[in-house]
Every structure is written in C-alpha cells, then in structure tokens.
Enzyme design. Structure first.
Site, PDB file in Angstrom:
ATOM      1  N   ASP A   1     -12.554 -27.737  -9.063  1.00  0.00           N
ATOM      2  CA  ASP A   1     -11.226 -27.612  -8.458  1.00  0.00           C
ATOM      3  C   ASP A   1     -10.847 -28.814  -7.608  1.00  0.00           C
ATOM      4  O   ASP A   1     -11.552 -29.820  -7.590  1.00  0.00           O
ATOM      5  CB  ASP A   1     -11.042 -26.289  -7.718  1.00  0.00           C
ATOM      6  CG  ASP A   1     -12.247 -25.875  -6.926  1.00  0.00           C
ATOM      7  OD1 ASP A   1     -12.549 -24.682  -6.867  1.00  0.00           O
ATOM      8  OD2 ASP A   1     -12.908 -26.778  -6.368  1.00  0.00           O
TER       9      ASP A   1
ATOM     10  N   LYS B   1      -5.024 -26.433  -8.136  1.00  0.00           N
ATOM     11  CA  LYS B   1      -3.567 -26.562  -8.139  1.00  0.00           C
ATOM     12  C   LYS B   1      -3.166 -27.920  -8.688  1.00  0.00           C
ATOM     13  O   LYS B   1      -3.812 -28.913  -8.410  1.00  0.00           O
ATOM     14  CB  LYS B   1      -3.052 -26.479  -6.697  1.00  0.00           C
ATOM     15  CG  LYS B   1      -2.725 -25.082  -6.289  1.00  0.00           C
ATOM     16  CD  LYS B   1      -2.113 -25.084  -4.903  1.00  0.00           C
ATOM     17  CE  LYS B   1      -2.448 -23.773  -4.234  1.00  0.00           C
ATOM     18  NZ  LYS B   1      -2.246 -23.769  -2.815  1.00  0.00           N
TER      19      LYS B   1
ATOM     20  N   MET C   1      -8.980 -24.409   6.367  1.00  0.00           N
ATOM     21  CA  MET C   1      -7.746 -23.846   5.801  1.00  0.00           C
ATOM     22  C   MET C   1      -6.756 -23.444   6.903  1.00  0.00           C
ATOM     23  O   MET C   1      -6.072 -22.441   6.794  1.00  0.00           O
ATOM     24  CB  MET C   1      -8.055 -22.620   4.930  1.00  0.00           C
ATOM     25  CG  MET C   1      -8.900 -22.974   3.721  1.00  0.00           C
ATOM     26  SD  MET C   1      -9.261 -21.571   2.669  1.00  0.00           S
ATOM     27  CE  MET C   1     -10.571 -20.774   3.566  1.00  0.00           C
TER      28      MET C   1
HETATM   29  N1  SAH Z   1     -16.451 -24.717   0.641  1.00  0.00           N
HETATM   30  C1  SAH Z   1     -15.733 -25.730   1.372  1.00  0.00           C
HETATM   31  C2  SAH Z   1     -14.546 -25.162   2.098  1.00  0.00           C
HETATM   32  C3  SAH Z   1     -13.512 -24.586   1.187  1.00  0.00           C
HETATM   33  S1  SAH Z   1     -12.093 -24.025   2.021  1.00  0.00           S
HETATM   34  C4  SAH Z   1     -16.689 -26.425   2.328  1.00  0.00           C
HETATM   35  O1  SAH Z   1     -17.814 -25.981   2.533  1.00  0.00           O
HETATM   36  O2  SAH Z   1     -16.322 -27.483   2.840  1.00  0.00           O
HETATM   37  C5  SAH Z   1     -11.046 -25.425   1.953  1.00  0.00           C
HETATM   38  C6  SAH Z   1     -10.908 -26.068   3.300  1.00  0.00           C
HETATM   39  O3  SAH Z   1     -12.014 -26.901   3.578  1.00  0.00           O
HETATM   40  C7  SAH Z   1      -9.719 -26.973   3.424  1.00  0.00           C
HETATM   41  O4  SAH Z   1      -8.535 -26.252   3.675  1.00  0.00           O
HETATM   42  C8  SAH Z   1     -10.106 -27.810   4.619  1.00  0.00           C
HETATM   43  O5  SAH Z   1      -9.899 -27.119   5.806  1.00  0.00           O
HETATM   44  C9  SAH Z   1     -11.596 -27.956   4.426  1.00  0.00           C
HETATM   45  N2  SAH Z   1     -11.967 -29.220   3.789  1.00  0.00           N
HETATM   46  C10 SAH Z   1     -12.628 -29.386   2.644  1.00  0.00           C
HETATM   47  N3  SAH Z   1     -12.852 -30.697   2.392  1.00  0.00           N
HETATM   48  C11 SAH Z   1     -12.312 -31.371   3.416  1.00  0.00           C
HETATM   49  C12 SAH Z   1     -12.199 -32.748   3.752  1.00  0.00           C
HETATM   50  N4  SAH Z   1     -12.711 -33.707   2.965  1.00  0.00           N
HETATM   51  N5  SAH Z   1     -11.581 -33.085   4.892  1.00  0.00           N
HETATM   52  C13 SAH Z   1     -11.068 -32.156   5.699  1.00  0.00           C
HETATM   53  N6  SAH Z   1     -11.141 -30.844   5.437  1.00  0.00           N
HETATM   54  C14 SAH Z   1     -11.751 -30.446   4.313  1.00  0.00           C
END
Ligand code: SAH
Length: 511
Positions: free
Chosen positions: A44, A66, A180
């Site tokens: 994704d 998306k 998020m």
């Molecule tokens: N499983 C993922 C989180 C998924 S939820 C993890 O462990 O990181 C998706 C959220 O992760 C986004 O809305 C954002 O808040 C955060 N996120 C993921 N990658 C990011 C990045 N490179 N920089 C900032 N926020 C990030």
C-alpha cells in the site's frame, strides 16, 4: 501472472511484512529476503519506492492503496486476495508501512488465513511511531523528561467519535505519539488541553519522516494546529507531544548530511545500481533504484568464442573494455571454459574508473586508462602504444561508440576486432510514476550512459521530459538527455564520486 508460474503442487504461504517508515535502510534483513523471494507482493501507499525496487521483476505487484482520489481496496477484499493467491500455491508478501501490527490492521489480515489453514509468518518492521521522532532528533523517552510513551491513533470511529481518554493521557505525563492524527489535529490538541495538559507543553508534527521530504514543525500543544496549517502539512505525518518534542531543536541531525532532502533516481542496470545507491544513501539522499536498461549477453556468439580461444595463442596484443558490463559479460564467457591465464599474453585497456574497478574484481589490473574517460581519448591514447601488425580485440555492446575504432584505425597495419558481446534492452518499472515524481523539485535523475537516458525515455514515453533534472556522467550522456528536453548538468569527471559531488552542488541550488 503466467499460468505456468502457478505451482499447484506447492503450498502457498503469506508473509506479513513491515517495510519500515520509508528509508530504504530501515528495512530489516528478513524483510529483504522474503521480498526478494516473493511471487506476489501486495503493498500500500506507505511503502517507499526504494523498497518497491527490491521486488523481483517477474513477481506480480498489486497496489491496494489510495490513488488519485480512488479509494483503497476494502479490507475484506485484501484479506480475500491474500487467501486466493496463497491457495494458488504462491509465495505472497503482504507489505505494509512501518510495523504490520502497529495500527496496520495486520491482525485482521491473518484471520482468514488462519481459518483456511494457510501458513504465514509475521516480519515486524521499524514503526514510524518511534523511528520518525528519532529521525527528527526526538528521543521518545528521556530520563529527565518522562517515564512512558503512549502511541495513540487519531483515527475516528465509524460514528465520528474518538476512543481516547485525554484525561488519562494528560495524567500519565508521558510522551504521546499520535498516528493518523493530522486531519484531527485541532480536536486532539483541544482534547489534551481539556484533559488537563499544560497548553505550553512542547509538541511537533513530523511530515514524511525518514524520507528526503522530511519536515519538522515545532510548536506547543496550544500552537500546533495553527503552525501545521500554516506549513500546509500533508500525510503521512505523526504528532509528538511532550517535553522531549522540544529536543529536536538541539538533536536534529538528518538535515546536516550533505545530500539530505535529495531524492536521486538511479537508472543504471540493476547489477550496477546498488553501489551508486549506497554511496548516495550514505550522504543522506533517498536513492531509488530504477533500472531503465538491462544487459543481455548474446547466447550464441561464435565470433567471441573464437576470439577467446585465440587469446591463448597470443592472438591479440590488446583487449579493450569500454564499460563495466562489457567486462562482466566477457569474463563470464571466458571463465565458462577457461581461466585467467588466457589473458596472460595480452595487454588490457579500460575506458575509465568503473571499468577498471570491474576488472579488479576479476584480479586484472588494466595496463592503460586514458586521461579523459571517453571513446575518442581512449582511441587516441591507445593508438600511440600500438605497433604495426598489432591485433586489438574490443568486446562491447552492439552499436558501440564509433570514435574509438576511428582513432585506432589511424595506425597503419593494425587489425581491429570490434565484437558485439551484449545488447542493451530497455526495461520499464511500472510501480514508478515518473510524471508525478518529477514534479517535486528535489527529485533528480542520474544517468551514467546515453543508453540509460534512452531507456528512461522509452519507459515514460508520455511524460513531459522538461521536468526531469538530469545529472549525467560524460558529454555523450548529457547530449542525449538534452536532446530529449531534460534540464541537464554534467559531472566534472566521469566517476561516480564526481557525479555525487555534482548532485550535491545542484541540489543546494534548490534547497
Ligand atoms: N504500521 C504503521 C502505521 C500505519 S498507520 C507503522 O508502524 O508505522 C499510518 C500512519 O502512520 C500515518 O497516518 C502516519 O501518522 C504514520 N506514518 C507512517 N509513516 C510515516 C512517515 N514516514 N512519516 C510520518 N508519519 C508516518
């Protein structure tokens, strides 16, 4: 996917894999191994392009995120897709940003597999919750400031309410990391203040953490929503609340690297791209390996076989190599039947440093390298060393640079065998949307030969090449890029080191 690839006699399996927050080198070794062995990869939006580049060319790549307004594939559809692919006997990698079990719905994806007896493994990833603050110089815990860290989703429930106990969070006094949370930023900050947190508590938003586009917006709980709005923050971004958020000012480090903020698209063939990509990453750039050509050695090649056989009988005084791929293809062929002693009777010329490096890998040190690394100079400087009656073998790509042979032919009585040993084929990486990617002024394309430019142009035919900022090795490469309408600059020397220096120079201009 090909019918024949579907192996009904093999049991399929699913690997639920965390890809980390974006930076290529935050991928785990285990994740890399399973991606490289995959038949199908379902990924994704949060998976970085540099990581997608690891997926084998022949593997099926299914995007379920998306895309320009269209909505994500429904969770139940993804679950079904994983099941179906595994039931076909395939090795399925479900690749997700960060860690698959940290707000990644990873648990839900396992349910259907478990029910149907499909074997699976979970490969944890580096979660953005901790890695993104670290890349911004924010330690999520610090003995002087807090004794706990809370990772909270800012996502609303179906009924638009939040499942967050703000008072409890405020009371705990630890660092709070919201994932998020960007679209709900004002609600979250008001919630915390309502729950009793001091409005002056430091808070920060970190956008696109660990990538070239990383930005840090620092403020307080009270001021953060306004600051983020002003900075036009986009997703993905995390919110950090707590005293530690203020430490970014002192501890941030990513920005200090020479190529921080630069995305470099490396177009060399796969087997040559990793060295350059590594060099770029060590300097802080986000490097995306996007091979636009592939080297294909001729399978049947009686001419080169005869020439190799002739080496033993001192058939050639000189063997001339004009590219690293030329060395590799020739040596592979030679070593199939013979060994290095075949080259004991001749001298070796190499066009430049990269070709020399490749020769050294085989234990061969070239006898001459021209002072300027191009075909004409090589020809002119080698011509001086030739004697009447000398035989010269040039094993190289089809349609090689004519200037080399032109220069050598000036020497009377010299016999030249210009032999095609490989073809250059164009390849297209469909997971890379060049047209949109080059809208970002921090993205540069690196070209190390005219053929890589032609491969790129072939792969992205429809796009406006004027957007492409090309950093090139060599005049010919630059001329080809210019001809296609790209904005072009050339490295001072024909070496990868010099290419990196040039990239640093031109990227400073847009910072
Ligand atoms: N499983 C993922 C989180 C998924 S939820 C993890 O462990 O990181 C998706 C959220 O992760 C986004 O809305 C954002 O808040 C955060 N996120 C993921 N990658 C990011 C990045 N490179 N920089 C900032 N926020 C990030």
């Amino acid at each position: 996917m090909d019918k024949e690839k579907i192996k009904h006699n093999r049991k399929g399996k699913v690997w639920l894999v965390g890809a980390g927050p974006g930076d290529y080198r935050l991928l785990t070794l285990k994740a890399r191994d399973v991606i490289e062995a995959a038949d199908v990869v379902v990924y994704d939006a949060l998976v970085g392009s540099s990581i997608l580049s690891l997926i084998p060319e022949e593997a099926e790549k299914i995007y379920v995120g998306k895309r320009s307004g269209l909505h994500t594939m429904k969770q139940s559809e993804i679950n079904k897709l994983l099941l179906e692919k595994a039931q076909q006997g395939l090795k399925v990698v479900r690749l997700k940003g960060g860690d698959p079990f940290v707000f990644g719905r990873g648990g839900e994806e396992l349910e259907l597999l478990k029910k149907n007896g499909i074997p699976y493994e979970v490969v944890p990833g580096v979660t953005s919750a901790f890695a993104v603050p670290a890349y911004a110089g924010i330690p999520v815990t610090h003995r002087d400031h807090c004794s706990s860290v809370h990772v909270v989703t800012g996502h609303r429930r179906k009924d638009h309410t939040y499942d967050i106990d703000f008072a409890a969070l405020a009371e705990a006094g630890g660092t709070i990391v919201f994932l998020m949370g960007i679209s709900s930023l004002p609600v979250l900050m008001n919630g915390l203040m309502g729950g009793g947190i001091d409005p002056e508590t430091p808070a920060a938003v970190i956008e696109k953490g660990t990538t070239a586009a990383q930005r840090i917006i620092s403020s307080t709980v009270e001021g953060l929503a306004e600051a983020a709005k002003k900075a036009k923050v986009v997703m993905p971004a995390i919110i950090v609340v707590g005293e530690v958020a203020a430490l970014s000012e002192d501890f941030s480090w990513l920005e200090d690297l020479p190529l921080a903020g630069v995305r470099a698209v490396v177009t060399r063939p796969r087997e040559l791209s990793s060295g350059l990509a590594k060099m770029l990453r060590e300097k802080g750039a986000e490097a995306i390996e996007l091979p636009t050509i592939r080297i294909e050695a001729a399978e049947e090649n009686p001419v080169i076989d005869e020439a190799i056989k002739g080496l033993r009988k001192s058939g050639y005084e000189w063997v001339v190599f004009t590219s690293p791929s030329g060395v590799r293809v020739f040596m592979d062929r030679l070593l199939e039947k013979y060994d290095l002693r075949m080259l004991a009777y001749c001298s070796i010329a190499a066009i430049g440093k990269g070709t020399e490096r490749e020769l050294l890998k085989y234990g061969i040190r070239p006898d001459m390298i021209p002072t300027v690394y191009d075909g004409r100079t090589l020809g002119a400087q080698l011509a001086v060393l030739l004697r009447k009656g000398d035989r010269v073998l040039i094993p190289r790509a089809r349609l090689g640079n004519p200037e080399l042979v032109e220069e050598l032919s000036r020497v009377r009585g010299v016999h030249i065998d210009d032999v095609t040993t490989y073809d250059t084929k164009y390849v297209t990486q469909e997971w890379f949307d060049a047209d949109t990617e080059f809208d970002d002024p921090h993205t540069f394309a690196l070209f190390t030969s005219a053929s890589t430019v032609r491969g790129f142009v072939n792969a992205y035919k429809g796009m406006n090449f004027r957007k492409v900022r090309a950093v090139c090795i060599g005049k010919q490469t630059a001329a080809e890029a210019k001809r296609c309408g790209m904005g072009v600059c050339v490295s001072d020397e024909a070496t990868l080191e010099s290419l990196c220096v040039k990239l640093e120079e031109v990227s400073k201009a847009v910072k």
